[in-house]
Design a protein around this motif. Sequence first.
Motif, PDB file in Angstrom:
ATOM      1  N   SER A  39     -34.750   7.148  25.504  1.00  0.00           N
ATOM      2  CA  SER A  39     -34.666   6.148  26.564  1.00  0.00           C
ATOM      3  C   SER A  39     -33.323   5.436  26.621  1.00  0.00           C
ATOM      4  N   SER A  40     -32.409   5.790  25.729  1.00  0.00           N
ATOM      5  CA  SER A  40     -31.165   5.036  25.620  1.00  0.00           C
ATOM      6  C   SER A  40     -30.122   5.419  26.664  1.00  0.00           C
ATOM      7  N   ALA A  41     -30.345   6.497  27.400  1.00  0.00           N
ATOM      8  CA  ALA A  41     -29.410   6.914  28.446  1.00  0.00           C
ATOM      9  C   ALA A  41     -30.185   7.633  29.539  1.00  0.00           C
ATOM     10  N   ASP A  42     -29.571   7.728  30.709  1.00  0.00           N
ATOM     11  CA  ASP A  42     -30.239   8.395  31.832  1.00  0.00           C
ATOM     12  C   ASP A  42     -30.465   9.868  31.549  1.00  0.00           C
ATOM     13  N   GLU A  43     -29.527  10.477  30.819  1.00  0.00           N
ATOM     14  CA  GLU A  43     -29.661  11.860  30.401  1.00  0.00           C
ATOM     15  C   GLU A  43     -29.772  11.911  28.877  1.00  0.00           C
ATOM     16  N   LEU A  44     -30.123  13.058  28.359  1.00  0.00           N
ATOM     17  CA  LEU A  44     -30.278  13.221  26.922  1.00  0.00           C
ATOM     18  C   LEU A  44     -28.973  12.867  26.204  1.00  0.00           C
ATOM     19  N   PRO A  45     -28.994  11.915  25.265  1.00  0.00           N
ATOM     20  CA  PRO A  45     -27.760  11.593  24.530  1.00  0.00           C
ATOM     21  C   PRO A  45     -27.175  12.824  23.851  1.00  0.00           C
ATOM     22  N   ASP A  46     -25.855  12.933  23.888  1.00  0.00           N
ATOM     23  CA  ASP A  46     -25.182  14.103  23.315  1.00  0.00           C
ATOM     24  C   ASP A  46     -25.031  13.993  21.805  1.00  0.00           C
ATOM     25  N   ILE A  47     -24.752  12.776  21.321  1.00  0.00           N
ATOM     26  CA  ILE A  47     -24.537  12.529  19.905  1.00  0.00           C
ATOM     27  C   ILE A  47     -25.293  11.263  19.536  1.00  0.00           C
ATOM     28  N   VAL A  48     -25.942  11.276  18.371  1.00  0.00           N
ATOM     29  CA  VAL A  48     -26.702  10.115  17.912  1.00  0.00           C
ATOM     30  C   VAL A  48     -26.382   9.883  16.442  1.00  0.00           C
ATOM     31  N   ALA A  49     -25.861   8.704  16.127  1.00  0.00           N
ATOM     32  CA  ALA A  49     -25.617   8.313  14.732  1.00  0.00           C
ATOM     33  C   ALA A  49     -26.782   7.454  14.261  1.00  0.00           C
ATOM     34  N   LEU A  50     -27.358   7.806  13.115  1.00  0.00           N
ATOM     35  CA  LEU A  50     -28.529   7.104  12.601  1.00  0.00           C
ATOM     36  C   LEU A  50     -28.248   6.522  11.217  1.00  0.00           C
ATOM     37  N   CYS A  51     -28.703   5.286  11.022  1.00  0.00           N
ATOM     38  CA  CYS A  51     -28.645   4.640   9.711  1.00  0.00           C
ATOM     39  C   CYS A  51     -30.068   4.396   9.214  1.00  0.00           C
ATOM     40  N   GLU A  52     -30.209   4.267   7.903  1.00  0.00           N
ATOM     41  CA  GLU A  52     -31.506   4.044   7.244  1.00  0.00           C
ATOM     42  C   GLU A  52     -32.487   5.193   7.483  1.00  0.00           C
ATOM     43  N   VAL A  53     -32.015   6.409   7.226  1.00  0.00           N
ATOM     44  CA  VAL A  53     -32.882   7.588   7.192  1.00  0.00           C
ATOM     45  C   VAL A  53     -32.867   8.114   5.761  1.00  0.00           C
ATOM     46  N   GLU A  54     -34.028   8.559   5.283  1.00  0.00           N
ATOM     47  CA  GLU A  54     -34.121   8.827   3.850  1.00  0.00           C
ATOM     48  C   GLU A  54     -33.542  10.154   3.414  1.00  0.00           C
ATOM     49  N   ASN A  55     -33.873  11.240   4.105  1.00  0.00           N
ATOM     50  CA  ASN A  55     -33.503  12.546   3.557  1.00  0.00           C
ATOM     51  C   ASN A  55     -33.592  13.641   4.609  1.00  0.00           C
ATOM     52  N   ASP A  56     -33.334  14.871   4.171  1.00  0.00           N
ATOM     53  CA  ASP A  56     -33.351  16.030   5.071  1.00  0.00           C
ATOM     54  C   ASP A  56     -34.743  16.260   5.656  1.00  0.00           C
ATOM     55  N   THR A  57     -35.787  16.001   4.880  1.00  0.00           N
ATOM     56  CA  THR A  57     -37.150  16.175   5.392  1.00  0.00           C
ATOM     57  C   THR A  57     -37.402  15.301   6.612  1.00  0.00           C
ATOM     58  N   VAL A  58     -36.980  14.045   6.523  1.00  0.00           N
ATOM     59  CA  VAL A  58     -37.139  13.123   7.640  1.00  0.00           C
ATOM     60  C   VAL A  58     -36.394  13.634   8.872  1.00  0.00           C
ATOM     61  N   MET A  59     -35.170  14.103   8.681  1.00  0.00           N
ATOM     62  CA  MET A  59     -34.376  14.575   9.815  1.00  0.00           C
ATOM     63  C   MET A  59     -34.954  15.858  10.406  1.00  0.00           C
ATOM     64  N   HIS A  60     -35.464  16.727   9.558  1.00  0.00           N
ATOM     65  CA  HIS A  60     -36.114  17.940  10.052  1.00  0.00           C
ATOM     66  C   HIS A  60     -37.342  17.585  10.899  1.00  0.00           C
ATOM     67  N   GLY A 104     -32.328   5.566  -1.786  1.00  0.00           N
ATOM     68  CA  GLY A 104     -32.362   6.864  -1.134  1.00  0.00           C
ATOM     69  C   GLY A 104     -31.997   6.823   0.331  1.00  0.00           C
ATOM     70  N   ILE A 105     -31.419   5.716   0.795  1.00  0.00           N
ATOM     71  CA  ILE A 105     -31.056   5.587   2.210  1.00  0.00           C
ATOM     72  C   ILE A 105     -29.771   6.361   2.496  1.00  0.00           C
ATOM     73  N   ASP A 106     -29.752   7.065   3.637  1.00  0.00           N
ATOM     74  CA  ASP A 106     -28.594   7.843   4.048  1.00  0.00           C
ATOM     75  C   ASP A 106     -28.249   7.557   5.505  1.00  0.00           C
ATOM     76  N   VAL A 107     -27.137   8.161   5.956  1.00  0.00           N
ATOM     77  CA  VAL A 107     -26.779   8.155   7.373  1.00  0.00           C
ATOM     78  C   VAL A 107     -26.769   9.598   7.852  1.00  0.00           C
ATOM     79  N   ALA A 108     -26.926   9.764   9.171  1.00  0.00           N
ATOM     80  CA  ALA A 108     -27.015  11.108   9.715  1.00  0.00           C
ATOM     81  C   ALA A 108     -26.428  11.144  11.120  1.00  0.00           C
ATOM     82  N   LEU A 109     -26.153  12.351  11.592  1.00  0.00           N
ATOM     83  CA  LEU A 109     -25.671  12.555  12.954  1.00  0.00           C
ATOM     84  C   LEU A 109     -26.497  13.642  13.611  1.00  0.00           C
ATOM     85  N   LEU A 110     -27.060  13.323  14.773  1.00  0.00           N
ATOM     86  CA  LEU A 110     -27.675  14.323  15.643  1.00  0.00           C
ATOM     87  C   LEU A 110     -26.652  14.725  16.689  1.00  0.00           C
ATOM     88  N   TYR A 111     -26.678  15.984  17.102  1.00  0.00           N
ATOM     89  CA  TYR A 111     -25.737  16.409  18.133  1.00  0.00           C
ATOM     90  C   TYR A 111     -26.313  17.580  18.926  1.00  0.00           C
TER      91      TYR A 111
END
Length: 304
Positions: free
Chosen positions: A60-81, A106-113
Amino acid sequence: MLSLFLSIFLTFVELNCENLFDCRHDSLKNDTEFMPQGERHWTRTRYWTKLNLIGQEILSSADELPDIVALCEVENDTVMHNLTRRSLLRNAGYEYIITESPDTRGIDVALLYQPLRFLPLCYDYITVKLIKGMRPTRDILYIKGITQKLDTLHLFVVHAPSRYGGEKASRPFRMHVAQTLAKAIEPIKDGNIIITGDFNDYSDSKSLLYLESCGLTNITRHAKGKNGKAKATYRHKGEWNSLDHFLVSSSLLPKVKDVYINDDDYLLEEETMYGGYRPRRSFSGYRFHRDGFSDHLPLVLTLL
């Protein structure tokens, strides 16, 4: 998916997810509060509810699908998967990169793209070396990639140490992160640089001012809610202030089209004690809100 080719803009969202943990114990991390038998009674039902709400918030953050998303306070690869493959985002086509930090919780940062819109060429984890009194913190995620227009971008995602123990006492730790960032960008200072994340500091704090003295511009210094309700990304004791920021190099300033905060009504709730609105968060203390998203609002940058 056709809109990916039609859009002439690149949309970049930053969001602190507020404790996006799975409900399994990592024996190397202090994450037991986010287990079914832990203090937060973090069950699979609550976990999947949270995943889908974060997915909804991103969409909901943009009219079209966001191209890149930076996330903070994500725990691990399982969560991102699970977020990219099994939540409301499962058909969005996102790939992701996540750090593996020494943070004790165990808090990490991640990037969706979106690979058709931004293609990573290489990435690295920048470890923040400890100074006196500092606890292990999140690595800085660095990604070099090219956009659909073949522009090269250097992206940094940061989650600086919190204000735990007091703002003044913890201030040197956040300044140390800023100095680590400054050292990292020095060899590429003439490139297209974007630094984003949760800095746990305000735009007039020393760490942010230091980064601006290194040739960066905090383009979100005056960002407001697109619907006029949010004055910043975070509200504490009735006062709005942004802990989340986008800083860009001078070469990108002419390409900045817009910057705003996603303050859609469903992301806010009335604050009875102080009046007005605040982000609809997942937790008040240890009490879980089934319809809560995060204690931060999404920050959105659009580039030409």
